[in-house]
Write an enzyme that holds these catalytic residues in place. Structure first.
Site, PDB file in Angstrom:
ATOM      1  N   ASP A  35       4.578   8.721  -3.579  1.00  0.00           N
ATOM      2  CA  ASP A  35       5.596   8.557  -4.565  1.00  0.00           C
ATOM      3  C   ASP A  35       6.812   9.597  -4.635  1.00  0.00           C
ATOM      4  OD1 ASP A  35       6.931   6.902  -6.372  1.00  0.00           O
ATOM      5  OD2 ASP A  35       5.383   7.552  -8.129  1.00  0.00           O
ATOM      6  N   GLY A  36       7.892   9.231  -5.197  1.00  0.00           N
ATOM      7  CA  GLY A  36       9.026  10.436  -5.396  1.00  0.00           C
ATOM      8  C   GLY A  36      10.139  10.515  -4.421  1.00  0.00           C
TER       9      GLY A  36
ATOM     10  N   ARG B   8      18.893   6.192  -2.803  1.00  0.00           N
ATOM     11  CA  ARG B   8      17.390   6.161  -2.840  1.00  0.00           C
ATOM     12  C   ARG B   8      16.905   5.836  -1.411  1.00  0.00           C
ATOM     13  NH1 ARG B   8      14.488   5.514  -7.290  1.00  0.00           N
ATOM     14  NH2 ARG B   8      12.952   4.245  -6.220  1.00  0.00           N
TER      15      ARG B   8
ATOM     16  N   HIS C 221      13.769   7.703   1.014  1.00  0.00           N
ATOM     17  CA  HIS C 221      12.749   6.971   1.870  1.00  0.00           C
ATOM     18  C   HIS C 221      12.693   7.300   3.161  1.00  0.00           C
ATOM     19  CE1 HIS C 221      11.899   4.422  -1.550  1.00  0.00           C
ATOM     20  NE2 HIS C 221      12.980   3.747  -1.649  1.00  0.00           N
TER      21      HIS C 221
ATOM     22  N   GLU D  24       4.518  -5.411  -5.553  1.00  0.00           N
ATOM     23  CA  GLU D  24       5.361  -5.314  -6.879  1.00  0.00           C
ATOM     24  C   GLU D  24       6.674  -4.773  -6.357  1.00  0.00           C
ATOM     25  OE1 GLU D  24       2.018  -3.995  -7.198  1.00  0.00           O
ATOM     26  OE2 GLU D  24       1.782  -5.860  -8.004  1.00  0.00           O
TER      27      GLU D  24
ATOM     28  N   ARG E   3      12.383  -4.560  -6.916  1.00  0.00           N
ATOM     29  CA  ARG E   3      13.276  -3.482  -6.711  1.00  0.00           C
ATOM     30  C   ARG E   3      14.832  -4.002  -6.486  1.00  0.00           C
ATOM     31  NH1 ARG E   3      10.933   2.364  -4.965  1.00  0.00           N
ATOM     32  NH2 ARG E   3       9.300   2.305  -6.361  1.00  0.00           N
TER      33      ARG E   3
ATOM     34  N   LEU F 208      -7.257   8.580  15.455  1.00  0.00           N
ATOM     35  CA  LEU F 208      -7.079   8.366  13.822  1.00  0.00           C
ATOM     36  C   LEU F 208      -6.729   6.589  13.891  1.00  0.00           C
ATOM     37  CD1 LEU F 208      -6.572   9.449  11.239  1.00  0.00           C
ATOM     38  CD2 LEU F 208      -3.967   9.066  11.918  1.00  0.00           C
TER      39      LEU F 208
ATOM     40  N   ARG G 174      -2.065  11.221  -5.003  1.00  0.00           N
ATOM     41  CA  ARG G 174      -0.814  10.534  -5.180  1.00  0.00           C
ATOM     42  C   ARG G 174       0.229  11.631  -5.417  1.00  0.00           C
ATOM     43  NH1 ARG G 174       0.871   5.683  -9.047  1.00  0.00           N
ATOM     44  NH2 ARG G 174       2.991   6.239  -8.960  1.00  0.00           N
TER      45      ARG G 174
ATOM     46  N   SER H 160      -1.499   2.301  -9.492  1.00  0.00           N
ATOM     47  CA  SER H 160      -0.409   1.344  -9.211  1.00  0.00           C
ATOM     48  C   SER H 160      -0.655   0.194  -8.215  1.00  0.00           C
ATOM     49  CB  SER H 160       0.958   2.008  -8.627  1.00  0.00           C
ATOM     50  OG  SER H 160       1.275   2.950  -9.736  1.00  0.00           O
TER      51      SER H 160
ATOM     52  N   GLU I 172     -12.709  10.178  -4.714  1.00  0.00           N
ATOM     53  CA  GLU I 172     -11.992  11.299  -5.400  1.00  0.00           C
ATOM     54  C   GLU I 172     -10.620  11.189  -5.751  1.00  0.00           C
ATOM     55  OE1 GLU I 172     -13.838  13.634  -6.986  1.00  0.00           O
ATOM     56  OE2 GLU I 172     -15.669  12.626  -6.291  1.00  0.00           O
TER      57      GLU I 172
HETATM   58  C1  FPP Z   1       7.567   5.400  -3.772  1.00  0.00           C
HETATM   59  O1  FPP Z   1       8.706   6.221  -4.071  1.00  0.00           O
HETATM   60  C2  FPP Z   1       7.547   5.368  -2.350  1.00  0.00           C
HETATM   61  C3  FPP Z   1       7.822   3.912  -1.567  1.00  0.00           C
HETATM   62  C4  FPP Z   1       7.993   2.564  -2.520  1.00  0.00           C
HETATM   63  C5  FPP Z   1       7.995   3.649  -0.217  1.00  0.00           C
HETATM   64  C6  FPP Z   1       7.223   4.500   0.531  1.00  0.00           C
HETATM   65  C7  FPP Z   1       7.849   4.726   2.014  1.00  0.00           C
HETATM   66  C8  FPP Z   1       8.018   5.472   2.958  1.00  0.00           C
HETATM   67  C9  FPP Z   1       7.366   6.994   2.557  1.00  0.00           C
HETATM   68  C10 FPP Z   1       8.714   5.588   4.014  1.00  0.00           C
HETATM   69  C11 FPP Z   1       8.331   4.428   4.975  1.00  0.00           C
HETATM   70  C12 FPP Z   1       6.956   4.540   5.492  1.00  0.00           C
HETATM   71  C13 FPP Z   1       6.386   3.871   6.399  1.00  0.00           C
HETATM   72  C14 FPP Z   1       5.055   4.211   6.916  1.00  0.00           C
HETATM   73  C15 FPP Z   1       7.192   2.941   7.310  1.00  0.00           C
HETATM   74  P1  FPP Z   1       9.863   5.774  -5.164  1.00  0.00           P
HETATM   75  O2  FPP Z   1      10.873   4.992  -4.522  1.00  0.00           O
HETATM   76  O3  FPP Z   1       8.960   4.998  -6.272  1.00  0.00           O
HETATM   77  O4  FPP Z   1      10.214   7.074  -5.908  1.00  0.00           O
HETATM   78  P2  FPP Z   1      10.469   7.468  -7.199  1.00  0.00           P
HETATM   79  O5  FPP Z   1       9.093   7.312  -7.980  1.00  0.00           O
HETATM   80  O6  FPP Z   1      11.003   8.835  -7.236  1.00  0.00           O
HETATM   81  O7  FPP Z   1      11.514   6.284  -7.831  1.00  0.00           O
END
Ligand code: FPP
Length: 243
Positions: free
Chosen positions: A16-17, A29, A33, A63, A67, A127, A184, A192, A203
């Site tokens: 997240d983030g 945004r 990503h 969910e 967006r 892995l 997380r 979530s 853990e």
């Molecule tokens: C949450 O951050 C992250 C996601 C919803 C997507 C995670 C995707 C990636 C890390 C890249 C793609 C990965 C692969 C494996 C193809 P957020 O958008 O909710 O951030 P925020 O909480 O700051 O709004």
């Protein structure tokens, strides 16, 4: 005598983030990503190098369709890009790729790519990398329940045959070791709708660091904290369960 550090067998991460990381830089945004994908690359490589057996990443939740369409399509495009770009490399590094989640909602093209990627890497012994895409913990419990119900309706099993083990055997990743550690990033303290069934005894580790800023050293820190936890699995501490 100092005890050896125990490396968790199965680590699951809520990445997240990304959005906030981009906003802090006045960027879209989607830029966050993309930066998040770079972190994925680093963390996958590091996880394999320290002997983690299974890494499960929450890339797209059930969910996330809520967006804005531009962000949904940026996330899906990034997923396609990553599959195209990383497959050879993952395969060369003996990684076995699995996608967990309801992929029926994705385009036929993406479903084909997923199936090809899984086929290509299915005999790899390094892995195991699970990518959760259109995944929800409740969806997982529901799909398992439907499979079991069908068996009952077909007379293959009876109501009394339904045990925790039986339900668990239809859940995503049932063939893999249980999740030892959930990480997380991004500062929130919740699950979530990520893995629910599978994290009954995991853990949990939360950090404020935004996913694009997460590093190998911070991953190590999470593993060190994991090593300070006493896992009792509802019982008492035994040698077998000390890790
Ligand atoms: C949450 O951050 C992250 C996601 C919803 C997507 C995670 C995707 C990636 C890390 C890249 C793609 C990965 C692969 C494996 C193809 P957020 O958008 O909710 O951030 P925020 O909480 O700051 O709004």
């Amino acid at each position: 005598m100092k005890q050896e550090r125990c490396v968790p067998r199965h680590v699951a991460i809520i990445m997240d983030g990304n959005g906030r990381w981009a906003q802090q830089r006045n960027q879209l945004r989607a830029v966050g990503h993309r930066a998040g994908l770079k972190t994925v690359r680093k963390i996958v490589t590091y996880a394999a190098s320290i002997g983690i057996k299974v890494l499960t990443l929450y890339a797209f939740s059930s969910e996330n369709w809520k967006r804005p369409p531009t962000e949904v399509s940026a996330l899906i495009s990034l997923f396609i890009y990553a599959l195209k770009r990383e497959m050879k490399n993952l395969n060369k590094n003996n990684v076995r790729l699995n996608i967990i989640g309801d992929i029926s909602r994705f385009s036929y093209q993406l479903q084909q790519m997923i199936s090809n990627a899984e086929q290509l890497t299915k005999n790899n012994s390094g892995l195991v990398l699970n990518i959760a895409a259109n995944y929800g913990g409740r969806w997982d419990i529901l799909q398992s329940t439907k499979k079991i119900t069908t068996k009952v309706l077909n007379g293959e099993i009876t109501l009394d045959d339904i045990t925790e083990e039986c339900l668990g055997l239809e859940m995503s990743m049932h063939e893999l070791p249980d999740v030892d550690l959930v990480i997380r990033t991004g500062g929130d303290y919740r699950i979530s709708n990520f893995l629910l069934w599978q994290i009954a005894y995991s853990e949990l580790y939360f950090t404020d660091i935004l996913w694009p800023d997460f590093t190998q050293a911070l991953f190590d820190e999470a593993i060190n904290v994991f090593n300070t936890r006493e896992r009792r699995f509802g019982g008492i501490l035994t040698q077998e369960h000390s890790c």
